[in-house]
Design a protein around this motif. Structure first.
Motif, PDB file in Angstrom:
ATOM      1  N   UNK A 174      56.783  16.521 -23.663  1.00  5.10           N
ATOM      2  CA  UNK A 174      56.743  15.117 -23.257  1.00  5.10           C
ATOM      3  C   UNK A 174      55.359  14.702 -22.753  1.00  5.10           C
ATOM      4  N   UNK A 175      54.469  15.664 -22.586  1.00  2.00           N
ATOM      5  CA  UNK A 175      53.119  15.367 -22.104  1.00  2.00           C
ATOM      6  C   UNK A 175      52.271  14.772 -23.228  1.00  2.00           C
ATOM      7  N   UNK A 176      51.307  13.972 -22.851  1.00  2.47           N
ATOM      8  CA  UNK A 176      50.378  13.395 -23.831  1.00  2.47           C
ATOM      9  C   UNK A 176      49.225  14.376 -24.046  1.00  2.47           C
ATOM     10  N   UNK A 177      49.515  15.434 -24.794  1.00  8.05           N
ATOM     11  CA  UNK A 177      48.529  16.510 -24.961  1.00  8.05           C
ATOM     12  C   UNK A 177      47.333  16.088 -25.812  1.00  8.05           C
ATOM     13  N   UNK A 190      42.286  19.049 -28.530  1.00  7.04           N
ATOM     14  CA  UNK A 190      43.606  18.816 -29.119  1.00  7.04           C
ATOM     15  C   UNK A 190      43.523  18.595 -30.636  1.00  7.04           C
ATOM     16  N   UNK A 191      42.395  18.054 -31.086  1.00  5.78           N
ATOM     17  CA  UNK A 191      42.238  17.797 -32.524  1.00  5.78           C
ATOM     18  C   UNK A 191      42.089  19.094 -33.328  1.00  5.78           C
ATOM     19  N   UNK A 222      43.365  26.191 -32.627  1.00  2.00           N
ATOM     20  CA  UNK A 222      43.572  26.261 -31.185  1.00  2.00           C
ATOM     21  C   UNK A 222      45.072  26.191 -30.899  1.00  2.00           C
ATOM     22  N   UNK A 223      45.491  26.878 -29.850  1.00  3.25           N
ATOM     23  CA  UNK A 223      46.882  26.841 -29.393  1.00  3.25           C
ATOM     24  C   UNK A 223      46.948  26.111 -28.063  1.00  3.25           C
ATOM     25  N   UNK A 255      47.922  22.806 -18.585  1.00  2.14           N
ATOM     26  CA  UNK A 255      47.844  22.855 -20.045  1.00  2.14           C
ATOM     27  C   UNK A 255      46.405  22.703 -20.519  1.00  2.14           C
ATOM     28  N   UNK A 256      46.086  23.445 -21.575  1.00  2.00           N
ATOM     29  CA  UNK A 256      44.792  23.278 -22.229  1.00  2.00           C
ATOM     30  C   UNK A 256      44.880  23.901 -23.618  1.00  2.00           C
ATOM     31  N   UNK A 257      43.979  23.512 -24.480  1.00  3.60           N
ATOM     32  CA  UNK A 257      43.897  24.114 -25.802  1.00  3.60           C
ATOM     33  C   UNK A 257      42.818  25.185 -25.776  1.00  3.60           C
TER      34      UNK A 257
END
Length: 124
Positions: free
Chosen positions: A21-24, A30-31, A45-46, A72-74
């Motif tokens: 539900x987060x706007x990751x 994120x791209x 990336x994960x 959270x992070x990529x």
């Protein structure tokens, strides 16, 4: 240990439901997110939970914190696959930001291991 597996499955489900539900898209890199999979050296990336979901479960951290943008992070897929469920210096920084100190962390992990040891001999 049926009870442990059931609790873990439920906790993990809630964490991922909240994470999704987060706007990751707001997170750096994120791209570069790749296909879910476990491909190594792909350049993908994960999405990483800085404090791993499993450790959150073992330490009794509420799922809404584990799923929060703070956690959270990529990161490159290789790094995420190598990290597994280990706590890093960055994990401790996030825990400290939340007001959870390292003594508490060690206490909870020790408590969990003792509980597992005690219950491992019981019939399920």
């Amino acid at each position: 240990m049926y009870t442990e597996r059931l609790l873990w499955k439920h906790y993990k489900h809630i964490c991922w439901e909240l994470t999704n539900k987060q706007d990751i898209a707001l997170l750096e890199n994120s791209e570069k997110r790749g296909n879910s999979g476990f491909e190594r050296g792909s350049g993908y990336y994960h999405l990483d939970h800085i404090i791993p979901v499993r450790k959150g479960f073992l330490m009794g951290i509420p799922p809404f914190l584990i799923a929060s943008m703070d956690n959270l992070k990529f990161i490159p897929s290789d790094d995420n696959l190598n990290k597994r469920d280990r706590l890093t210096d960055e994990s401790y920084d996030v825990l400290n930001k939340w007001g959870i100190d390292s003594e508490y962390i060690q206490f909870r992990l020790k408590e969990w291991n003792e509980w597992k040891k005690y219950n491992s001999g019981k019939t399920q």
